[in-house]
Design an enzyme around this catalytic site. Structure first.
Site, PDB file in Angstrom:
ATOM      1  N   ASP A 140       0.876  -1.146   0.000  1.00  0.00           N
ATOM      2  CA  ASP A 140       0.000   0.000   0.000  1.00  0.00           C
ATOM      3  C   ASP A 140       0.934   1.221   0.000  1.00  0.00           C
ATOM      4  OD1 ASP A 140      -2.432   1.422   0.468  1.00  0.00           O
ATOM      5  OD2 ASP A 140      -1.833   1.635   2.557  1.00  0.00           O
ATOM      6  N   ASP A 158      -6.960  -1.673   4.936  1.00  0.00           N
ATOM      7  CA  ASP A 158      -6.413  -2.700   4.061  1.00  0.00           C
ATOM      8  C   ASP A 158      -6.888  -4.111   4.378  1.00  0.00           C
ATOM      9  OD1 ASP A 158      -4.848  -0.637   3.041  1.00  0.00           O
ATOM     10  OD2 ASP A 158      -3.323  -0.986   4.562  1.00  0.00           O
TER      11      ASP A 158
HETATM   12  P1  ADP Z   1      -3.925   4.495  -0.357  1.00  0.00           P
HETATM   13  O1  ADP Z   1      -4.142   3.373  -1.311  1.00  0.00           O
HETATM   14  O2  ADP Z   1      -2.784   5.357  -0.807  1.00  0.00           O
HETATM   15  O3  ADP Z   1      -3.810   4.063   1.053  1.00  0.00           O
HETATM   16  P2  ADP Z   1      -6.726   5.190   0.001  1.00  0.00           P
HETATM   17  O4  ADP Z   1      -7.312   4.016  -0.697  1.00  0.00           O
HETATM   18  O5  ADP Z   1      -6.838   5.267   1.470  1.00  0.00           O
HETATM   19  O6  ADP Z   1      -5.208   5.454  -0.465  1.00  0.00           O
HETATM   20  O7  ADP Z   1      -7.393   6.486  -0.606  1.00  0.00           O
HETATM   21  C1  ADP Z   1      -7.337   6.745  -2.001  1.00  0.00           C
HETATM   22  C2  ADP Z   1      -7.549   8.180  -2.308  1.00  0.00           C
HETATM   23  O8  ADP Z   1      -8.891   8.565  -1.977  1.00  0.00           O
HETATM   24  C3  ADP Z   1      -6.671   9.126  -1.535  1.00  0.00           C
HETATM   25  O9  ADP Z   1      -5.450   9.339  -2.176  1.00  0.00           O
HETATM   26  C4  ADP Z   1      -7.513  10.393  -1.511  1.00  0.00           C
HETATM   27  O10 ADP Z   1      -7.330  11.115  -2.696  1.00  0.00           O
HETATM   28  C5  ADP Z   1      -8.933   9.881  -1.485  1.00  0.00           C
HETATM   29  N1  ADP Z   1      -9.504   9.854  -0.126  1.00  0.00           N
HETATM   30  C6  ADP Z   1      -9.900   8.800   0.557  1.00  0.00           C
HETATM   31  N2  ADP Z   1     -10.409   9.138   1.763  1.00  0.00           N
HETATM   32  C7  ADP Z   1     -10.310  10.481   1.840  1.00  0.00           C
HETATM   33  C8  ADP Z   1     -10.644  11.452   2.834  1.00  0.00           C
HETATM   34  N3  ADP Z   1     -11.180  11.139   4.011  1.00  0.00           N
HETATM   35  N4  ADP Z   1     -10.388  12.735   2.560  1.00  0.00           N
HETATM   36  C9  ADP Z   1      -9.832  13.090   1.387  1.00  0.00           C
HETATM   37  N5  ADP Z   1      -9.493  12.236   0.425  1.00  0.00           N
HETATM   38  C10 ADP Z   1      -9.734  10.948   0.620  1.00  0.00           C
HETATM   39 MG    MG Z   2      -4.173   3.208   2.972  1.00  0.00          MG
END
Ligand code: ADP
Ligand code: MG
Length: 651
Positions: free
Chosen positions: A315, A511
């Site tokens: 991740d 995750d």
């Molecule tokens: P990663 O795979 O990098 O852990 P996530 O799956 O947690 O990322 O989130 C993917 C994308 O969704 C983030 O990069 C962000 O752009 C957006 N995102 C998710 N949750 C939020 C939130 N609470 N506030 C703002 N953006 C969010």
């Molecule tokens: Mg994450």
């Protein structure tokens, strides 16, 4: 009541068959000395056959369950020695059969010493601070959040809490494997299970004992200890050929020499013990060593998978990067103010647990912006959050997600590697917040080290936008990047990996599904308490990516040692069989020699509790990089509270 006999009584109770074998041996010895050799032969032979019968019942049960045991050799050894009149050799083989269990218990006990230490140290009482400043001992289950507790020097912090007194150093090694003391300041969160350094401290409980970190670790360790099943598979692969070879040598020796005794003499040294005991001992030692460095491997099967891992997926946020992003800039849309956009974003994000959300809220607080309350917050995993603020519908998150509510969204001028969080208000685009998250110091070295340990490809799976992901990938030297993924896409990506086993490393915040589908799910820095660590196979207690390499190396070392122990045992055994085939090894001598072979194998298997060459050579990879704070120099300052003598503290 515990007289001097009690250890003996206890041993007899736990290992009745061993005791019976020894007793029969004593009776046989007396008869032999009294000149009643026939009586001795009858007693020993009947007993040995009874043991063989008991063993064959177990074997039949094993066969029904579909596992091939190696008991057949031992049973044949007993029966054939009895038939050719080598009843003393038969008894020694029986001793090996029954004593094997005791030996296994002993070896397993040594191998899992570190795991057991962890369990044995669970605190039972806490010293609750009384209104007069003194302390009252209470069972730790009675501690509730908000209680103030004394923790004396050398004691474990009983529950998760907050440090109330001045800076102090803690030994967190049993939790995280970090051997240097860690300095904490007033107001810092303390993990239960940390050992307090030189001064008595006061702590405010923030969780009950059952919800504290240490309890979570203890549960994980118990689970690890209880897992046993997949150990045997390894030996099973060798068992059938080994049995055939042994029977072949014995049959040829009999046929060529014309003496049935040869058959018995060969089988006596065809000891199956290395195949049965060496593997579990090595695995337990490996799991124990992993636990010592803060890596909880939940089963022996996982250790085996770790040794063969071919693909590692990561991740991004919080795993390859620190996961502590900071707001770098605010880009308001025309006719909007930067502060207004940040305040609205913070109003919505205060209900989200996402690292980006925390950063936005922190930035608003830092700039002392008034953050209004929001109503009906709705989090869309991997997209963003919606809520109503002062009667306005606010949408915060990914560009595409916000565009669905506010079509006017324009790409923000982000610097390379920055993540944009977009804000829409009542269907109009209001602006974007640019956040930067730093790559962990240990990330590039970890990826390189994984390749050196047999990993073929590394993969980044992220929900973040493609350009951000590419920029970070270029900094760290990862083989492949998949960006813009939803949680389900991550699951599909891991399922689609062809070079297996595949390991997935996540920070454990959102995750859980992808950790569960990977062959090896690794939750990092989860400290044992989140949903992800339940679906993970490996939990890394410290927030340190380099531990993933260490886990792989421990897996490899364990498997190597296990195979070596098996090779040693099988090799020595075959050599002795050949010697016996030529009639050079009397059955009774052979019977004792096979006990020596067993012992050698088990001692060899215990080597898995020490690092191997590969690991010692690799120590150049720093285990704990930057975030560690070095303990304060010199003895404690005069402003520290004294030890609460006689249960009375002073402040
Ligand atoms: P990663 O795979 O990098 O852990 P996530 O799956 O947690 O990322 O989130 C993917 C994308 O969704 C983030 O990069 C962000 O752009 C957006 N995102 C998710 N949750 C939020 C939130 N609470 N506030 C703002 N953006 C969010
Ligand atoms: Mg994450």
């Amino acid at each position: 009541m515990a007289g001097p006999l009690s250890p003996l009584v206890r041993a007899t109770r736990s290992y009745p068959v061993v005791a019976a074998t020894l007793a029969v041996g004593a009776v046989g010895g007396v008869l032999e000395l009294a000149g009643a050799a026939t009586a001795a032969r009858v007693v020993l032979s009947v007993f040995a056959l009874a043991i063989a019968l008991r063993q064959s019942r177990g074997m039949v049960a094993d066969l029904r369950a579909g596992t091939y045991g190696v008991d057949l050799l031992a049973i044949l050894a007993v029966v054939s020695t009895v038939l050719v009149g080598e009843y003393w050799a038969a008894l020694v083989v029986c001793l090996m059969l029954s004593g094997g269990e005791a030996l296994e218990d002993y070896a397993a006990g040594r191998a899992r010493r570190e795991l057991s230490d962890l369990l044995a140290r669970v605190p039972r009482v806490a010293h609750r601070v009384q209104p007069d400043g003194g302390s009252l001992d209470v069972p730790i289950d009675e501690v509730v959040p908000g209680d103030e507790l004394w923790v004396r020097p050398g004691e474990l912090v009983p529950v998760d809490g907050e440090l109330l007194t001045v800076d102090a150093a803690f030994d967190e090694s049993s939790l995280t494997g970090e051997s240097l003391p860690v300095e904490h300041r007033r107001g810092d969160a303390l993990m239960s299970g940390s050992v307090n350094g030189g001064e008595a401290i006061r702590v405010r409980a923030t969780a009950t004992a059952a919800q504290s970190q240490y309890q979570a670790i203890v549960e994980l360790v118990k689970e690890a200890q209880a897992s046993k099943a997949p150990f045997v598979r390894l030996a099973d692969r060798v068992a059938v050929p080994f049995t055939l070879v042994a029977l072949g040598i014995a049959a040829v020796a009999w046929a060529v020499s014309g003496e049935a005794t040869r058959f018995a003499e060969v089988l006596v040294v065809a000891t199956p013990c290395p195949l049965i005991i060496a593997t579990p001992v090595a695995f337990m030692a490996g799991m124990s060593r992993a636990a010592k460095t803060g890596i909880i491997v939940k089963s022996g099967g996982t250790l085996e998978q770790l040794s063969r891992v071919r693909t590692v997926a990561f991740d991004k946020t919080g795993t390859l990067t620190h996961g502590a992003p900071v707001v770098a800039a605010v880009h308001p849309a025309p006719s909007w103010g930067a502060e207004e956009v940040l305040a609205l974003a913070a109003a919505v994000e205060q209900y989200s647990a996402h690292p980006l959300a925390a950063a936005i809220v922190a930035a608003a607080r830092e700039r002392a912006l008034p953050v209004p309350a929001a109503r009906d917050p709705e989090e869309h995993t991997a997209h963003g959050v919606r809520a109503t603020v002062d009667g306005r519908a606010v949408v915060v998150g990914k560009e595409g997600f916000v565009r669905s509510a506010a079509p006017g969204v324009a790409p923000a001028p982000l610097a390379p590697g920055q993540t944009g969080v977009y804000v829409g208000v009542d269907g109009a685009y209001a602006g974007a917040v640019a956040l930067a998250d730093e790559v962990r110091a240990e990330t590039p070295a970890t990826l390189a080290a994984l390749h050196r340990s047999g990993v073929r490809s590394t993969l980044m799976l992220t929900g973040d936008a493609e350009p951000t992901a590419r920029h970070i990938a270029a900094q760290i030297g990862i083989d492949d990047v998949r960006a813009g993924l939803l949680p389900q896409d991550k699951v599909d990506a891991v399922r689609a990996v062809t070079e297996r086993p595949v390991m997935m490393v996540g920070d454990g915040v959102n995750d859980a599904p992808v950790l569960a589908v990977a062959d090896i799910g690794v939750a990092m820095g989860a400290k044992g308490s989140t949903a992800a660590s339940e679906s993970a196979d490996v939990v890394v207690m410290l927030d340190d990516l380099a531990r993933t390499v260490r886990a792989v190396r421990i897996g490899r070392r364990t498997l190597r040692v296990a195979w070596q122990a098996i090779g040693l045992g099988v090799g020595l055994s075959v050599a002795l069989m050949v010697v016996a085939a030529f009639g050079l090894l009397p059955a009774i001598v052979g019977a004792w020699l096979q006990e020596a072979v067993d012992l050698a194998c088990i001692l060899w298997a215990l080597l898995a509790s020490r690092p191997g060459k590969e690991e010692r050579a690799a120590e150049v990879l720093p285990l704990t990089p930057a975030p560690l704070r070095v303990p304060a120099a010199g003895p404690g300052g005069g402003d520290r509270p004294g030890v609460p003598a006689g249960g009375r503290g002073r402040e």
